[in-house]
Motif scaffolding. Structure first.
Motif, PDB file in Angstrom:
ATOM      1  N   GLU A 143      88.995  -2.150 -62.595  1.00  0.00           N
ATOM      2  CA  GLU A 143      90.199  -2.070 -61.697  1.00  0.00           C
ATOM      3  C   GLU A 143      89.888  -2.299 -60.065  1.00  0.00           C
ATOM      4  OE1 GLU A 143      93.427  -1.380 -62.585  1.00  0.00           O
ATOM      5  OE2 GLU A 143      93.007  -1.855 -64.534  1.00  0.00           O
ATOM      6  N   PRO A 144      88.629  -1.760 -59.884  1.00  0.00           N
ATOM      7  CA  PRO A 144      88.600  -2.108 -58.233  1.00  0.00           C
ATOM      8  C   PRO A 144      88.746  -3.599 -58.057  1.00  0.00           C
ATOM      9  CG  PRO A 144      86.923  -0.625 -59.222  1.00  0.00           C
ATOM     10  CD  PRO A 144      87.674  -0.984 -60.117  1.00  0.00           C
ATOM     11  N   ALA A 145      88.013  -4.364 -58.832  1.00  0.00           N
ATOM     12  CA  ALA A 145      88.214  -5.940 -58.891  1.00  0.00           C
ATOM     13  C   ALA A 145      89.569  -6.417 -58.747  1.00  0.00           C
ATOM     14  CB  ALA A 145      87.357  -6.635 -59.601  1.00  0.00           C
ATOM     15  N   ILE A 146      90.124  -6.012 -59.667  1.00  0.00           N
ATOM     16  CA  ILE A 146      91.552  -6.345 -59.946  1.00  0.00           C
ATOM     17  C   ILE A 146      92.723  -6.183 -58.691  1.00  0.00           C
ATOM     18  CG2 ILE A 146      93.728  -6.211 -61.267  1.00  0.00           C
ATOM     19  CD1 ILE A 146      91.847  -5.842 -63.781  1.00  0.00           C
ATOM     20  N   GLY A 147      92.404  -4.833 -58.277  1.00  0.00           N
ATOM     21  CA  GLY A 147      93.058  -4.578 -57.049  1.00  0.00           C
ATOM     22  C   GLY A 147      92.506  -5.499 -55.995  1.00  0.00           C
ATOM     23  N   PHE A 148      91.274  -5.443 -55.715  1.00  0.00           N
ATOM     24  CA  PHE A 148      90.803  -6.504 -54.630  1.00  0.00           C
ATOM     25  C   PHE A 148      91.580  -8.058 -54.789  1.00  0.00           C
ATOM     26  CE2 PHE A 148      87.584  -9.908 -53.604  1.00  0.00           C
ATOM     27  CZ  PHE A 148      87.642  -9.774 -52.319  1.00  0.00           C
ATOM     28  N   TYR A 149      91.545  -8.575 -56.207  1.00  0.00           N
ATOM     29  CA  TYR A 149      92.186  -9.719 -56.077  1.00  0.00           C
ATOM     30  C   TYR A 149      93.703  -9.924 -55.846  1.00  0.00           C
ATOM     31  CZ  TYR A 149      87.714 -10.950 -58.209  1.00  0.00           C
ATOM     32  OH  TYR A 149      86.247 -11.125 -58.620  1.00  0.00           O
ATOM     33  N   ARG A 150      94.297  -8.859 -56.291  1.00  0.00           N
ATOM     34  CA  ARG A 150      95.817  -8.578 -56.094  1.00  0.00           C
ATOM     35  C   ARG A 150      95.966  -8.621 -54.203  1.00  0.00           C
ATOM     36  NH1 ARG A 150      95.206 -10.147 -60.292  1.00  0.00           N
ATOM     37  NH2 ARG A 150      96.008  -9.509 -62.124  1.00  0.00           N
ATOM     38  N   SER A 151      95.011  -7.857 -53.899  1.00  0.00           N
ATOM     39  CA  SER A 151      95.393  -7.741 -52.427  1.00  0.00           C
ATOM     40  C   SER A 151      95.223  -9.031 -51.756  1.00  0.00           C
ATOM     41  CB  SER A 151      94.169  -6.760 -51.745  1.00  0.00           C
ATOM     42  OG  SER A 151      92.994  -7.434 -51.695  1.00  0.00           O
ATOM     43  N   ILE A 152      94.471 -10.088 -52.183  1.00  0.00           N
ATOM     44  CA  ILE A 152      94.493 -11.242 -51.234  1.00  0.00           C
ATOM     45  C   ILE A 152      95.323 -12.296 -52.179  1.00  0.00           C
ATOM     46  CG2 ILE A 152      91.795 -11.157 -50.927  1.00  0.00           C
ATOM     47  CD1 ILE A 152      91.045 -12.778 -53.090  1.00  0.00           C
ATOM     48  N   GLY A 153      96.102 -11.869 -52.868  1.00  0.00           N
ATOM     49  CA  GLY A 153      97.340 -12.922 -53.349  1.00  0.00           C
ATOM     50  C   GLY A 153      97.263 -13.240 -54.719  1.00  0.00           C
ATOM     51  N   ALA A 154      96.191 -13.098 -55.583  1.00  0.00           N
ATOM     52  CA  ALA A 154      95.840 -13.508 -56.716  1.00  0.00           C
ATOM     53  C   ALA A 154      96.885 -12.945 -57.705  1.00  0.00           C
ATOM     54  CB  ALA A 154      94.456 -13.370 -57.175  1.00  0.00           C
ATOM     55  N   THR A 155      97.248 -13.879 -58.599  1.00  0.00           N
ATOM     56  CA  THR A 155      98.150 -13.393 -59.650  1.00  0.00           C
ATOM     57  C   THR A 155      97.228 -13.460 -61.229  1.00  0.00           C
ATOM     58  OG1 THR A 155      98.985 -15.397 -59.943  1.00  0.00           O
ATOM     59  CG2 THR A 155     100.205 -13.695 -58.678  1.00  0.00           C
ATOM     60  N   GLY A 156      97.370 -12.384 -61.855  1.00  0.00           N
ATOM     61  CA  GLY A 156      97.059 -12.472 -63.375  1.00  0.00           C
ATOM     62  C   GLY A 156      97.716 -13.522 -64.120  1.00  0.00           C
ATOM     63  N   MET A 157      96.920 -14.068 -65.129  1.00  0.00           N
ATOM     64  CA  MET A 157      97.332 -15.089 -66.047  1.00  0.00           C
ATOM     65  C   MET A 157      97.403 -14.481 -67.392  1.00  0.00           C
ATOM     66  SD  MET A 157      98.112 -17.650 -64.020  1.00  0.00           S
ATOM     67  CE  MET A 157      98.454 -18.809 -65.339  1.00  0.00           C
ATOM     68  N   ASP A 158      97.995 -13.262 -67.556  1.00  0.00           N
ATOM     69  CA  ASP A 158      97.910 -12.282 -68.858  1.00  0.00           C
ATOM     70  C   ASP A 158      98.422 -12.973 -69.908  1.00  0.00           C
ATOM     71  OD1 ASP A 158      97.175 -10.295 -67.160  1.00  0.00           O
ATOM     72  OD2 ASP A 158      99.328  -9.682 -66.764  1.00  0.00           O
ATOM     73  N   GLU A 159      98.982 -14.175 -70.136  1.00  0.00           N
ATOM     74  CA  GLU A 159      99.328 -14.619 -71.201  1.00  0.00           C
ATOM     75  C   GLU A 159      98.290 -15.774 -71.594  1.00  0.00           C
ATOM     76  OE1 GLU A 159     101.011 -17.390 -67.938  1.00  0.00           O
ATOM     77  OE2 GLU A 159     100.695 -15.302 -68.300  1.00  0.00           O
ATOM     78  N   TRP A 160      97.199 -15.868 -70.904  1.00  0.00           N
ATOM     79  CA  TRP A 160      96.173 -16.513 -71.567  1.00  0.00           C
ATOM     80  C   TRP A 160      95.001 -15.730 -71.667  1.00  0.00           C
ATOM     81  CZ3 TRP A 160      96.188 -22.130 -71.864  1.00  0.00           C
ATOM     82  CH2 TRP A 160      97.319 -22.660 -70.827  1.00  0.00           C
ATOM     83  N   THR A 161      94.340 -15.997 -72.893  1.00  0.00           N
ATOM     84  CA  THR A 161      92.904 -15.564 -73.227  1.00  0.00           C
ATOM     85  C   THR A 161      91.680 -16.240 -73.330  1.00  0.00           C
ATOM     86  OG1 THR A 161      93.311 -15.703 -75.569  1.00  0.00           O
ATOM     87  CG2 THR A 161      94.459 -13.714 -74.782  1.00  0.00           C
ATOM     88  N   VAL A 162      90.688 -15.836 -73.021  1.00  0.00           N
ATOM     89  CA  VAL A 162      89.536 -16.684 -72.740  1.00  0.00           C
ATOM     90  C   VAL A 162      88.831 -16.841 -74.321  1.00  0.00           C
ATOM     91  CG1 VAL A 162      87.033 -16.827 -72.123  1.00  0.00           C
ATOM     92  CG2 VAL A 162      89.069 -16.027 -70.586  1.00  0.00           C
ATOM     93  N   GLN A 163      88.586 -17.984 -74.653  1.00  0.00           N
ATOM     94  CA  GLN A 163      87.829 -18.041 -75.897  1.00  0.00           C
ATOM     95  C   GLN A 163      86.385 -18.772 -75.822  1.00  0.00           C
ATOM     96  OE1 GLN A 163      89.951 -17.628 -78.805  1.00  0.00           O
ATOM     97  NE2 GLN A 163      91.042 -16.839 -77.153  1.00  0.00           N
ATOM     98  N   ARG A 164      85.640 -18.673 -76.763  1.00  0.00           N
ATOM     99  CA  ARG A 164      84.125 -18.789 -76.558  1.00  0.00           C
ATOM    100  C   ARG A 164      83.526 -19.073 -77.541  1.00  0.00           C
ATOM    101  NH1 ARG A 164      81.017 -14.516 -73.134  1.00  0.00           N
ATOM    102  NH2 ARG A 164      82.075 -15.492 -71.439  1.00  0.00           N
ATOM    103  N   LEU A 165      82.687 -19.910 -77.722  1.00  0.00           N
ATOM    104  CA  LEU A 165      81.692 -20.352 -78.783  1.00  0.00           C
ATOM    105  C   LEU A 165      80.421 -20.291 -78.177  1.00  0.00           C
ATOM    106  CD1 LEU A 165      82.884 -23.601 -80.718  1.00  0.00           C
ATOM    107  CD2 LEU A 165      82.418 -21.477 -81.729  1.00  0.00           C
ATOM    108  N   GLU A 166      79.357 -19.828 -79.022  1.00  0.00           N
ATOM    109  CA  GLU A 166      78.061 -19.504 -78.537  1.00  0.00           C
ATOM    110  C   GLU A 166      76.978 -19.374 -79.553  1.00  0.00           C
ATOM    111  OE1 GLU A 166      77.714 -16.470 -75.576  1.00  0.00           O
ATOM    112  OE2 GLU A 166      78.257 -14.594 -77.042  1.00  0.00           O
ATOM    113  N   GLY A 167      75.822 -19.335 -79.250  1.00  0.00           N
ATOM    114  CA  GLY A 167      74.865 -19.164 -80.401  1.00  0.00           C
ATOM    115  C   GLY A 167      75.032 -19.691 -81.569  1.00  0.00           C
ATOM    116  N   ALA A 168      74.899 -18.917 -82.700  1.00  0.00           N
ATOM    117  CA  ALA A 168      74.963 -19.743 -83.997  1.00  0.00           C
ATOM    118  C   ALA A 168      76.371 -20.524 -84.071  1.00  0.00           C
ATOM    119  CB  ALA A 168      74.783 -18.621 -85.329  1.00  0.00           C
TER     120      ALA A 168
END
Length: 165
Positions: A129-154
């Motif tokens: 939450e502190p980071a999210i609040g910081f990012y909002r304070s500089i004008g960033a908007t969340g991309m809530d409809e997107w999720t991160v996907q990852r392949l790693e390891g095996a």
């Protein structure tokens, strides 16, 4: 810290031990210390080798490394332009509130504009939450409809081993 001298500079190969230490501190903060396995040699090769994979800005306060930003370029097919992707931003706890985080973000925004990037993006842990609040304070908007996907390891190696067409 009102009279502190803040400075931001591109990292050099001599900064590799400091970068690795800052990464370790970030990993501890994010509860991912077990995942921070990069060595000085890994960082030297990937950041300053023949084909650098990323760049780093070091933020200093009164000449002491107080934080860093590690970033690289991605590409937007919709915009037809590259973007700037911030992989990690970290300011040591004792220096938070000094303005260094905003200065690092502004420096990255200037790089994005100078390099004609169409976007400046990053991810943040949903519990931070502190980071999210910081990012909002500089004008960033969340991309809530997107999720991160990852392949790693095996899973990554298994997919890579599949037969080619």
């Amino acid at each position: 810290m009102n009279n502190a001298l803040l400075s931001i500079r591109p990292a050099t190969p001599d900064d590799v031990p400091v970068i690795r230490q800052l990464i370790a501190e970030l990993a501890e903060y994010e509860r991912l210390a077990h995942a921070a396995v990069a060595t000085d040699d890994d960082l030297r090769t990937q950041l300053f080798g023949e084909r650098p994979a990323a760049e780093v800005l070091i933020g200093e306060i009164d000449g002491t490394p107080a934080g860093f930003a590690l970033f690289f370029h991605n590409f937007s097919t919709f915009l037809g332009k590259r973007g700037l992707y911030l992989e990690d931003l970290f300011v040591r706890p004792s220096y938070r509130g000094s303005g260094l985080g905003k200065h690092l973000m502004a420096a990255l925004a200037r790089i994005a504009v100078q390099r004609d990037c169409g976007r400046f993006e990053w991810s943040v842990l949903d519990w931070n939450e502190p980071a999210i609040g910081f990012y909002r304070s500089i004008g960033a908007t969340g991309m809530d409809e997107w999720t991160v996907q990852r392949l790693e390891g095996a899973a990554l190696h298994a997919l890579a081993a599949r037969d080619e067409l």
